[in-house]
Structures are given as structure tokens and as C-alpha cells.
Write an enzyme that holds these catalytic residues in place. Structure first.
Site, PDB file in Angstrom:
ATOM      1  N   GLU A 278       0.867  -1.177   0.000  1.00  0.00           N
ATOM      2  CA  GLU A 278       0.000   0.000   0.000  1.00  0.00           C
ATOM      3  C   GLU A 278       0.902   1.224   0.000  1.00  0.00           C
ATOM      4  O   GLU A 278       1.425   1.625   1.040  1.00  0.00           O
ATOM      5  CB  GLU A 278      -0.924  -0.023   1.231  1.00  0.00           C
ATOM      6  CG  GLU A 278      -1.929  -1.161   1.236  1.00  0.00           C
ATOM      7  CD  GLU A 278      -2.994  -1.012   0.161  1.00  0.00           C
ATOM      8  OE1 GLU A 278      -3.170   0.116  -0.355  1.00  0.00           O
ATOM      9  OE2 GLU A 278      -3.655  -2.006  -0.169  1.00  0.00           O
TER      10      GLU A 278
ATOM     11  N   CYS B 179      -2.075   9.542   2.189  1.00  0.00           N
ATOM     12  CA  CYS B 179      -1.641   9.100   0.856  1.00  0.00           C
ATOM     13  C   CYS B 179      -2.707   9.333  -0.207  1.00  0.00           C
ATOM     14  O   CYS B 179      -2.397   9.456  -1.384  1.00  0.00           O
ATOM     15  CB  CYS B 179      -1.266   7.631   0.885  1.00  0.00           C
ATOM     16  SG  CYS B 179      -2.677   6.544   1.090  1.00  0.00           S
TER      17      CYS B 179
END
Length: 541
Positions: free
Chosen positions: A251, A285
Site C-alpha cells: 500500500e 496518501c
């Protein structure tokens, strides 16, 4: 919501206490003594991994009752320690109570409740459709745990990004080793002190420390590795995993673009974009990294943004209790340098305070592709606007760069929405909002290309940590053996014709219920025969 690509680089090294590496391995490694590894780190990490593997091999993690108990205990930990979790996030990031609860604590609670509610269905073997050749066989997919799983968390959402995949790994029946980020010290301390009180400490182990400890862990053989963080470290994790052919989920992050056209409600658009950008001070993010729009839309957005930011954070955002701070001095200096390099582009904000690790919500206008702010993921409260002529130019701009983790499109025109959907690649796509897609537990979350691989959330978390074991179960019934006997030598054209006809794919009704229909037909036939016999017998009497 991974951390930036510099998550582990050049950070302070806090190493684990090797003195505790004895036969009775503790479930957590205390970093208070700050002892160095001195060459013993590999041996110590090997012991930790072996302990987890012994637990998994004993079979204790596989029964659904054990999994459910651990998940319920984890839920109880969240509910009983809500304030302690919020306090840890305040210490690490000066996170507001609302953001701490909505983005981490309650998010974890809702996710694990969903997992508990659906655990029986997820764990149950799956019986997929089967063809004519297997109509008398059992075709099953079993959901097997991988074994010993390593989960490496990130500092920007230090609780959620470690504990959310933990729940998926436990639900799947794995033993787990957790590596929290050393940069979020208060959150790491909370997990080290609290987690062993609630979950099976032989099956869930924690390792504290910095890059050195992570490197030693990655030398061990795991059955699955789940990493959240930046792309540069992600490549290191991936390279380490390939040595043992270990499957991974990465991720990562990247520069997530926003496109705005002239059909939107600019006030609502500004609120949704600025909220998504400035929660956690932009250290998210999936935060909007930059905006693509026409110059006329840019001017309208900047005007709207001034009012929205005043509404959000007041006249002096530094005094607002709702604005987070930058995680540490190194990341602050990086963001300060970006603002200093863009002084002539500042439309809103541009202020900073090193002592407070404060960066004001900043909007940059008329940014070009070659500006330094466009080189790497920003990961802070700075939002550049790059003017483009139209949607086609925006798509070209996006496609010339690495695939983003998420793409945001603001337009009421369905053809524009479809244009971005069909002509771009990204981990996720969100239309007319930011961040909110992350909360839909039926949507798998993950990147593509340099923004990551694999996905999780909801059932996808369970599937990530599950090996789908295919199984064909046959019997010795004469009819089945007769149908399959054509495979045996000596081979003939007749056998070949028979087998190819039997195996040919057909576009027709599903054969899923064919065995039941055959059984029903046989039962009906027997019943009819009995009824006829009884009728004949009565007539003879």
C-alpha cells in the site's frame, strides 16, 4: 493511507532490546533500553518468527471460534481504550478529537464489527459452478490461511494502518508479527502496552524499532508480507519478499490528481477538496496532491478556497484546534523547502513555524509541470494548481506520469466522468468528492503500478490474507468411472471424440443445480413407480 516515500529513510534508529532474546521470548520488544543489535538482530528476529510459526503449526489459529474470540477482544480493546487511542494520536500528530475518532478509532471499530458479522460466510468453503464433466463431483474452494504474516505499519495513520490489516489477518486464521512505525512513538507505545492484554500473545507479536529492525525482519521467511508506506521502501520490501517467493501487498502512494471542470458547484467543490487535502495536515496518501483545471476555474477555486479555509480554521489557522502538525522536523524541513521554492506561486497561506512544526494550509496557483512541487508526492498541506485547457489535456498530463493511488474528478457531465474512467489508470476513482470512497467497505482499496499492489478493506482484507485452495472431490461410482474411462490407454479416435464432446464449453443454463434436479427426477420416478404398483395391487385385490 500510506506514509510518504521517505517514511523510513534517515529516521532516528531506535533498536530492540536483544537482552530479552532468550528461551522465553516476550511478545513485544521493548525499545526503552536502546540496545544495539551488534550482529544478534537476525538471531533474535528469527526466534520471534519461529515462535509465531510454532503457534500457527499447532493449529490454534485455524478454528473459527479462536478467530472470532480474537476479533471480539480486539473490538473490546478499541471500545475500552478510545480515549487512550485519541491521546496517542494527539501526542504524535496533534490530531483533533474528531479526526482521531472518525479516521482511526471508529473506522477500526466499524471495520471489525463488519468482519465479525460476516466471518462465518467468509470462512465457509465456496462451491463454484461446474461443467458437465464434473456434474457428479464436488468442486470446492477452501479459504486457507497463509501462515505467518508480517504487517509493517506507517506513521501517518499509525493505529488504523497497522490494526486494520491485523483484523483481516486474524479473520483469515494467520499468526501475525506487527511492526509499528517508530516515528509515531506514542501510538507504538500504546499498541505495545495494550494489545497483548487483549489478543493471544503467542499468535500476535510486536517488534519495535526503526529501519535496522525492519531490515532484520525482512531477512526472515514469512508466508505473507503486508507493507504500508512509501514507494522507495516498498521496493526494498518487495525485493526482500522475492527471495523467498513471499506474496506481498504494498500500500504505497503517489501524486493523486484532481480534475475540475466548469460545470461544478465551486463552493461545494472547494469544501470537499480542501477537507480531503488538509485533514491530518495533508499527511494522507489519498489526499489530493494537485489540481488540474482551466485558468478561469482556478481563479474561482482560489476565491472560494479563501472563504472555505477561513470557515474551517478561522483567521489564524495556527490557532485552530482542528489542524494537525507535521510529524517531525525532517518532514517539516522538506515541506518548508517546497514552499520556499514556490514563493512566487503562493495564492493562499505559505506560512510556517518550525518550532511548532506548523505549515499553514497553502494553495499554489499557475504551477507548471517542471516546478519542484510537482516532482514527488507532497505529503503535506500544500495544494498546487496546474492550469490545463480541457479534460483531454488533463488526461494526457495524468497518463504521462506514474499511475496514481486515486484520481478525483469533479464534473456533473457523465461523458467527462466516463472519459476519465475509461482513459486513465489509477488505484481508485472518486467522482465529485475526495477521501469518502475509502470508507466504503465493499470497495477494495489498493494501488496499481508504483502506487502499490494488492488491496484490502472489508472482505478484501480477509481475501488478502487467504490462500484460495482449489479442491476436486470424486467418488468411485460406476457411472463416473464410465464417463472418465475414455482417458485411459489404449487411446482411440472414438475415446478422443467422446472426451472432447464431454469437456466442450457450452453457453447454456447453469449446471449448478443439475445433481439436485437429477435426484429430484429419480425421486419422482421412484414415487411414481410405487404409486403405480400400489394402484395395480389394489385393483388385483
Amino acid at each position: 493511507m500510506p506514509a510518504s516515500s521517505e517514511q523510513h529513510a534517515a529516521s532516528d534508529v531506535i533498536v530492540i532490546d536483544i537482552e530479552s532474546a532468550n528461551e522465553n521470548i516476550d511478545t513485544t520488544i521493548n525499545m526503552d533500553n536502546h540496545n544495539t543489535m551488534n550482529g544478534n538482530g537476525y538471531y533474535f528476529c528469527s526466534q520471534i518468527v519461529n515462535k509465531a510459526r510454532d503457534t500457527f503449526d499447532s493449529g490454534v489459529t485455524k478454528p473459527i471460534e479462536w478467530r472470532r474470540k480474537q476479533l471480539k477482544n480486539l473490538l473490546r480493546m478499541y471500545e475500552e481504550n478510545r480515549n487512550a487511542m485519541v491521546d496517542a494520536l494527539v501526542k504524535d500528530l496533534r490530531r483533533s478529537k474528531m479526526e482521531a475518532i472518525l479516521l482511526e478509532v471508529d473506522y477500526l471499530i466499524n471495520d471489525i464489527r463488519n468482519t465479525i458479522y460476516n466471518l462465518d460466510d467468509w470462512v465457509a468453503p465456496v462451491k463454484p459452478p461446474k461443467g458437465l464433466v464434473n456434474m457428479l463431483d464436488d468442486v470446492v474452494i477452501y479459504n486457507d490461511p497463509y501462515g505467518v504474516v508480517l504487517i509493517i505499519g506507517a506513521w501517518n495513520y499509525p493505529l488504523q494502518l497497522l490494526l486494520l490489516p491485523l483484523a483481516g489477518a486474524i479473520a483469515a486464521g494467520n499468526a501475525v508479527i506487527l511492526k509499528p512505525s517508530e516515528l509515531a512513538e506514542a501510538s507504538a507505545k500504546f499498541m505495545v502496552e495494550t494489545l497483548p492484554k487483549y489478543v493471544d500473545s503467542d499468535a500476535v507479536l510486536l517488534v519495535e524499532g526503526g529501519p535496522e529492525e525492519t531490515s532484520e525482519l525482512l531477512k526472515q521467511r514469512f508466508d505473507y508480507i503486508f507493507y504500508t508506506g512509501g514507494t522507495s521502501v516498498g521496493r526494498i520490501v518487495y525485493a526482500a519478499a522475492t527471495k523467498n517467493l513471499t506474496p506481498v501487498t504494498l500500500e504505497l502512494g503517489g501524486k493523486s490528481p484532481v480534475y475540475i471542470d466548469n460545470t461544478v458547484d465551486i463552493e461545494v467543490t472547494a469544501k470537499r477538496i480542501l477537507w480531503g487535502k488538509f485533514i491530518n495536515a495533508g499527511q494522507t496518501c489519498i489526499a489530493p496532491d494537485y489540481i488540474l483545471c482551466s485558468r478561469s476555474v482556478q481563479d474561482k477555486f482560489v476565491d472560494a478556497a479563501k472563504n472555505v479555509l477561513r470557515e474551517f480554521y478561522g483567521e489564524d489557522p495556527q490557532k485552530s484546534p482542528d489542524l494537525c502538525r507535521i510529524i517531525n522536523n525532517r518532514h517539516f524541513s522538506r515541506l518548508q523547502a517546497l514552499i520556499d521554492a514556490s514563493k512566487d506561486k503562493v495564492a493562499i497561506g505559505g506560512r510556517y513555524d518550525a518550532q511548532d512544526k506548523y505549515i499553514s494550509p497553502t494553495v499554489l496557483a499557475n504551477v507548471s509541470a517542471n516546478d519542484v512541487i510537482m516532482k514527488d508526492e507532497i505529503f503535506g498541506p500544500i495544494l498546487p494548481i496546474v492550469p490545463v485547457e480541457n479534460a483531454y489535456e488533463a488526461i494526457k498530463f495524468i497518463n504521462e506520469r506514474e499511475h496514481p493511488l486515486v484520481l478525483y474528478v469533479f464534473s456533473v457531465q457523465s461523458n467527462i466522468q466516463q472519459l476519465f474512467t475509461q482513459q486513465t489508470r489509477s488505484g481508485s476513482l472518486c467522482v465529485n468528492d475526495t477521501i469518502m470512497f475509502y470508507g466504503v467497505d465493499t470497495l477494495p482499496f489498493g494501488g496499481v503500478g508504483s502506487s502499490g499492489m494488492g488491496a484490502y478493506h472489508g472482505k478484501a482484507s480477509f481475501d488478502t490474507f487467504t490462500h484460495k485452495k482449489s479442491c476436486l472431490i470424486r467418488n468411485f461410482a460406476a457411472i463416473g468411472e464410465k464417463l472418465g474411462s475414455g482417458r485411459y490407454p489404449p487411446y482411440t479416435d472414438g475415446k478422443l471424440s467422446f472426451i472432447t464432446t464431454l469437456m466442450r464449453k457450452r453457453n447454456g443454463p447453469s449446471l449448478k443445480y443439475l445433481p439436485h434436479l437429477i435426484a429430484f427426477a429419480l425421486g419422482a420416478g421412484v414415487a411414481y413407480g410405487i404409486a403405480t404398483w400400489q394402484k395395480m395391487s389394489s385393483e388385483q385385490i
